[in-house]
Design a protein around this motif. Sequence first.
Motif, short mmCIF file in Angstrom:
data_model
loop_
_atom_site.label_atom_id
_atom_site.label_comp_id
_atom_site.label_asym_id
_atom_site.label_seq_id
_atom_site.Cartn_x
_atom_site.Cartn_y
_atom_site.Cartn_z
N SER A 34 0.86 -1.18 0.00
CA SER A 34 0.00 0.00 0.00
C SER A 34 0.90 1.24 0.00
O SER A 34 2.09 1.16 0.25
N ARG A 36 0.98 5.71 0.85
CA ARG A 36 0.38 6.96 1.32
C ARG A 36 0.43 7.95 0.17
O ARG A 36 1.52 8.33 -0.28
N TRP A 43 -4.03 13.14 2.61
CA TRP A 43 -3.24 11.92 2.47
C TRP A 43 -4.14 10.72 2.68
O TRP A 43 -4.92 10.68 3.63
N GLN A 44 -4.04 9.75 1.78
CA GLN A 44 -4.83 8.52 1.84
C GLN A 44 -3.91 7.32 1.70
O GLN A 44 -2.88 7.42 1.04
N VAL A 45 -4.30 6.21 2.29
CA VAL A 45 -3.57 4.95 2.11
C VAL A 45 -4.38 4.13 1.11
O VAL A 45 -5.55 3.82 1.34
N ARG A 58 4.22 9.46 -0.20
CA ARG A 58 5.05 9.71 0.98
C ARG A 58 5.78 8.44 1.34
O ARG A 58 5.17 7.37 1.45
N ASP A 63 9.15 1.40 4.49
CA ASP A 63 8.22 1.32 3.36
C ASP A 63 8.86 0.64 2.17
O ASP A 63 10.06 0.81 1.90
#
Length: 114
Positions: A34, A36, A43-45, A58, A63
């Motif tokens: 997934s 960001r 900001w969404q995941v 991001r 990550d």
Amino acid sequence: MVGALLVVNAVLSFLQEPPGRRRRGDAAAALQVSARVLRGASWQVIPARELVPGDIVRLRPGDITPADLKLLTGDLAVDQSALTGESKDADKAPGDVLSSGSVVRRGEGNGVVM
């Protein structure tokens, strides 16, 4: 003889797993990457498969880089050993390209999907 034992072991393992607990789908879900993403001023995941060129992503330590990115801000140290075989972390600065699948070891930053 060994082959027969392997088959018996596989059948017994399958039968001992309670119904509804077969984890084939769960394992695939755990492997999904997934990201960001900045969309609509927030900001969404989201799953990495939904990324499109131009998305701002991001990145933080730990990550997995979800797509090929051009780093916009921040300085990162990334592990690219799965891609290049090189055991040393690579330092990335704004303007550098990060390959999909590399792992962020140090630093934080934003990148644009290419």
